[in-house]
Every structure is written in structure tokens, then in C-alpha cells.
Scaffold this active site. Structure first.
Site, mmCIF file in Angstrom:
data_model
loop_
_atom_site.group_PDB
_atom_site.id
_atom_site.type_symbol
_atom_site.label_atom_id
_atom_site.label_comp_id
_atom_site.label_asym_id
_atom_site.label_seq_id
_atom_site.Cartn_x
_atom_site.Cartn_y
_atom_site.Cartn_z
ATOM 1 C CB ALA A 103 -24.670 -16.491 -13.249
ATOM 2 C CB ILE A 104 -19.666 -13.166 -14.227
ATOM 3 C CG1 ILE A 104 -20.699 -12.021 -14.145
ATOM 4 C CG2 ILE A 104 -18.582 -12.862 -15.251
ATOM 5 C CD1 ILE A 104 -21.353 -11.625 -15.430
ATOM 6 C CE1 TYR A 107 -17.822 -17.121 -8.213
ATOM 7 C CE2 TYR A 107 -19.706 -16.332 -6.962
ATOM 8 C CZ TYR A 107 -18.357 -16.629 -7.040
ATOM 9 O OH TYR A 107 -17.561 -16.429 -5.938
ATOM 10 C CG ASP A 191 -23.759 -11.876 -3.599
ATOM 11 O OD1 ASP A 191 -23.802 -10.776 -4.178
ATOM 12 O OD2 ASP A 191 -22.826 -12.235 -2.855
ATOM 13 C CG ASP A 193 -22.426 -16.483 -3.455
ATOM 14 O OD1 ASP A 193 -23.242 -15.539 -3.511
ATOM 15 O OD2 ASP A 193 -21.360 -16.415 -2.811
ATOM 16 C CB THR A 225 -15.129 -3.657 7.357
ATOM 17 O OG1 THR A 225 -16.349 -4.232 6.881
ATOM 18 C CG2 THR A 225 -14.550 -4.540 8.433
ATOM 19 C CD GLU A 283 -20.442 -5.493 2.326
ATOM 20 O OE1 GLU A 283 -21.267 -6.406 2.172
ATOM 21 O OE2 GLU A 283 -19.427 -5.598 3.039
HETATM 22 C C1 5GW Z 1 -15.192 -14.547 -8.593
HETATM 23 C C2 5GW Z 1 -14.045 -14.612 -7.805
HETATM 24 C C3 5GW Z 1 -14.001 -13.934 -6.615
HETATM 25 C C4 5GW Z 1 -15.111 -13.190 -6.209
HETATM 26 C C5 5GW Z 1 -16.257 -13.129 -7.008
HETATM 27 C C6 5GW Z 1 -16.294 -13.800 -8.208
HETATM 28 C C7 5GW Z 1 -17.495 -13.767 -9.034
HETATM 29 C C8 5GW Z 1 -18.641 -13.136 -8.568
HETATM 30 C C9 5GW Z 1 -17.577 -14.406 -10.311
HETATM 31 O O1 5GW Z 1 -16.618 -15.003 -10.853
HETATM 32 N N1 5GW Z 1 -18.756 -14.405 -11.008
HETATM 33 C C10 5GW Z 1 -19.865 -13.793 -10.510
HETATM 34 O O2 5GW Z 1 -20.915 -13.835 -11.145
HETATM 35 N N2 5GW Z 1 -19.793 -13.120 -9.311
HETATM 36 C C11 5GW Z 1 -20.992 -12.409 -8.849
HETATM 37 O O3 5GW Z 1 -20.672 -11.486 -7.831
HETATM 38 C C12 5GW Z 1 -21.977 -13.392 -8.251
HETATM 39 O O4 5GW Z 1 -23.309 -12.922 -8.464
HETATM 40 C C13 5GW Z 1 -21.631 -13.336 -6.783
HETATM 41 O O5 5GW Z 1 -22.685 -13.788 -5.964
HETATM 42 C C14 5GW Z 1 -21.308 -11.864 -6.620
HETATM 43 C C15 5GW Z 1 -20.437 -11.526 -5.424
HETATM 44 O O6 5GW Z 1 -19.315 -12.371 -5.366
HETATM 45 P P1 5GW Z 1 -19.184 -13.441 -4.188
HETATM 46 O O7 5GW Z 1 -20.525 -14.035 -3.939
HETATM 47 O O8 5GW Z 1 -18.101 -14.405 -4.534
HETATM 48 O O9 5GW Z 1 -18.741 -12.553 -2.960
HETATM 49 P P2 5GW Z 1 -18.986 -12.894 -1.412
HETATM 50 O O10 5GW Z 1 -18.487 -11.672 -0.701
HETATM 51 O O11 5GW Z 1 -20.449 -13.114 -1.198
HETATM 52 O O12 5GW Z 1 -18.196 -14.148 -1.093
HETATM 53 MN MN MN Z 2 -21.926 -14.085 -2.303
#
Ligand code: 5GW
Ligand code: MN
Length: 333
Positions: A103-104, A107, A191, A193, A225, A283
Site C-alpha cells: 500500500a504505497i 493505495y 494486489d 486494490d 500479452t 507480470e
Molecule cells: C499507482 C499508479 C499506477 C499504478 C500503480 C500504482 C500503485 C500501485 C501505487 O501508487 N501504490 C501501490 O501500492 N501500488 C501497488 O501495486 C498496490 O499493491 C497495487 O495493488 C499494485 C499493482 O498496481 P495496480 O493495482 O494499480 O495495478 P492493476 O494492474 O491491478 O490495475
Molecule cells: Mn490491482
């Protein structure tokens, strides 16, 4: 003369008989389909065995989806396992499960709902440690957890580019796994989210497991991909690749997770020195690793779903759902 036709009416015995036979055949056919029996005669035994969850040696549990990989790793779908049996086995081992989330920056808003849903559905009845990696320790709320469950907050650095935030998880999980070899049996890396929406239990646990990416599910492997630049450490040629795994959910024994994340991080550093970054970041490296180090279990899309994809018939349960996010709101700083 005229009254002849209407008199061939339903009440005549042979007509009743015909209807009866038709209805009987239709219901038999329906039962056969429903319980995946080979022959109509088997239907009643099939049904009883299904109810008692005893295996039937002449009936596949699922015929609508692949439940076994070519290297005989089970693909975990609803209806293919008996959780009571597995729970007994894993209780006997007194298994300890660590689950890591990052959780950066913004998040951190996902943490509370994530943990609350995990308290309802994740590894119920087993020993669970949550590890929340964050740069904003004070943003993580205090939460009361159920018996045998604990939460540890780990302060970690943040990176300006989101691609680095995502990719550097590999390095941090690697360093963490090295420390936890003796104190956890399995690590589950997900993740943040996300929310649990149904049971996710010990059926997922194995030496090394990956989860099918629901966006790629059902596509031919040439369309996956994967990283297609031969210069990259994540490169997979178009004629290779069996499954496309999601960066959102993987895990295994602490040692196997160490090896996986170590590979991914090192590959990333090699590429970085050449100014390369694969299409799907961490990934892409995960897929490269799992192609040549086959997982011992594969989680079906029940374990990672996006409601934007609708709810297809093969999806009997949606256990782990992506939370809809407002991209501009959450991702900017
Ligand atoms: C912020 C902007 C764009 C993409 C990722 C981030 C982000 C991800 C962040 O600001 N802080 C963070 O903790 N993350 C971590 O990376 C979270 O655990 C997040 O679940 C994981 C992957 O990023 P996601 O969830 O945005 O990517 P997708 O492909 O699931 O939408
Ligand atoms: Mn995610």
C-alpha cells in the site's frame, strides 16, 4: 364427420402415454447433462455421489473448463475439491500462511476493506499473518483481527514512477521471504486494490502457484500479452507459453516464492541496465519464470475476477474481486 378431429383429444390413454414418455426422456436427458454422467442409467448414482462429495471414477467433476494442466498441476475450480478433507490435512500440518500486500502512497485507502474481507473469507480456521508494506505507516488503521491472525506493518520506500512501485514489489518480497523462511510455511502475494468475496482457503496452497489472468482467459497463446522483445529478460517467443498468469496473485512455499521473486528482480535489473521495461512490468517477468518453472497448482479466474468482464456460466464463484478505482484520483500522488 366434423367432430372427428377434436375427439383425438388429450384424454385418450395412448396420447397420455406419449406425453408421459416424452417428459420422462426429457428429464432423464436433463439430469444426464446436469450431473455430467456418461449414460442416463448412471444418473441416480452420479447424483448421490455428488451430494456426498465422494469421487466418481467414471465422471469428471467439471467438463466445461480445463481442470488439469499438461504437467498434471490441478487448476483450482469450484467443484473439483473437498475443502473438509484439505482443511484436515493442512490443520494436521498446523500450517502458517503469510499474505503480503503493498500500500504505497494513496493505495493505503484499500487496506481496511481488504483486511476486513480477508477476515471473512481468507484461510478461515488457519494461522494467518498479514504483512502490509507501506511508505505511510500512520495511514494504516488499527484493526481487530480474529483468533490466530496478526498484522505486521513494514515500512518500505516509495518510487516516483508507478511502474517502479509495482515492479519493486519483487525485490521487497524477495528480501522479506529470505527472512521468513523459518517462520512461515506459505507466502501469498496479492494486489491491495482487491476484496475477498467468497472462500479462499488451503485449496490454493502448494509449492508454487499462479493465477490465470481473467483478461486473457480463453485466448490462444499467441495472443497472450507476453513480452515479445527478444532483447528483454522477460521475452517469450510466440510459439511458446501455456498459460498467462496475473501479477496480482501468486505464491507458494517461502523458498519457492524467494526463488521466483529473486529471478524477477534480477531480470528486471538486467533489463533496466539496458533501458528496457517489459509491457506488463512485473507480470511479464512472472510469466517468464512460471513458463520455465511450472507451478504445482494453478488458480482459476474464480480467484481473480473483474466485474467489468460480466459473469460467464463457467464462473460458479467470484472469490477475489478487483475493486473499481478512480484512476485519476488514486494514482496521482
Ligand atoms: C499507482 C499508479 C499506477 C499504478 C500503480 C500504482 C500503485 C500501485 C501505487 O501508487 N501504490 C501501490 O501500492 N501500488 C501497488 O501495486 C498496490 O499493491 C497495487 O495493488 C499494485 C499493482 O498496481 P495496480 O493495482 O494499480 O495495478 P492493476 O494492474 O491491478 O490495475
Ligand atoms: Mn490491482
Amino acid at each position: 364427420m366434423q367432430s372427428l378431429k377434436p375427439e383425438r383429444a388429450l384424454w385418450r390413454p395412448w396420447w397420455l402415454m406419449k406425453y408421459f414418455v416424452i417428459v420422462l426422456l426429457l428429464s432423464l436427458w436433463w439430469y444426464t447433462l446436469k450431473y455430467n454422467c456418461r449414460y442416463p442409467e448412471e444418473t441416480f448414482t452420479c447424483k448421490t455421489q455428488l451430494k456426498n462429495e465422494q469421487p466418481n471414477t467414471v465422471r469428471m467433476q467439471r467438463t466445461d473448463v480445463l481442470i488439469l494442466s499438461p504437467w498434471l498441476a490441478p487448476i483450482i475450480w469450484n467443484g473439483t475439491y473437498n475443502l473438509a478433507i484439505l482443511n484436515a490435512q493442512f490443520h494436521h500440518r498446523d500450517v502458517r500462511v503469510g499474505i503480503t500486500v503493498f500500500a504505497i502512497k494513496k493505495y493505503t485507502v484499500f487496506v481496511q476493506n481488504f483486511i476486513e474481507s480477508a477476515e471473512k473469507f481468507f484461510m478461515i480456521g488457519h494461522k494467518v499473518n498479514y504483512y502490509v508494506f507501506t511508505d505511510r505507516v500512520s495511514d494504516i488503521p488499527n484493526m481487530t483481527l480474529n483468533k490466530d491472525r496478526n498484522l505486521t506493518i513494514l515500512k518500505v520506500p516509495s518510487y516516483p514512477r508507478w511502474q517502479d512501485v509495482s515492479m519493486r514489489r519483487m525485490e521487497m518480497i524477495r528480501d522479506f521471504a529470505r527472512e521468513k523462511i523459518a517462520s512461515e510455511d506459505f507466502l501469498v502475494c496479492v494486489d491491495v486494490d482487491m476484496k475477498f468475496n467468497d472462500e479462499v482457503g488451503v485449496e490454493i496452497l502448494s509449492d508454487l502457484f499462479g493465477t490465470l489472468n481473467p483478461w486473457m482467459f480463453g485466448l490462444p497463446h499467441e495472443q497472450y500479452t507476453y513480452e515479445r522483445n527478444p532483447q528483454s529478460e522477460a521475452y517469450i517467443p510466440t510459439d511458446e507459453g501455456d498459460f498467462y498468469y496475473a501479477g496480482t496473485f501468486f505464491g507458494g512455499s517461502v523458498e519457492k516464492v524467494y526463488k521466483l521473486t529473486n529471478f524477477c528482480h534480477n531480470a528486471m535489473m538486467t533489463d533496466k541496465a539496458k533501458n528496457l521495461e517489459p509491457v506488463w512490468h512485473d507480470e511479464s517477468y512472472l510469466n517468464k519464470y512460471l513458463l520455465y518453472h511450472k507451478p504445482t497448482k494453478i488458480l482459476s479466474p474464480e480467484y481473480l475476477w473483474y466485474d467489468d468482464l460480466g459473469i460467464p456460466a463457467f464462473l460458479k464463484r467470484r472469490r477475489f474481486l478487483a475493486v473499481r478505482k478512480n484512476y485519476n484520483e488514486i494514482r496521482n500522488r
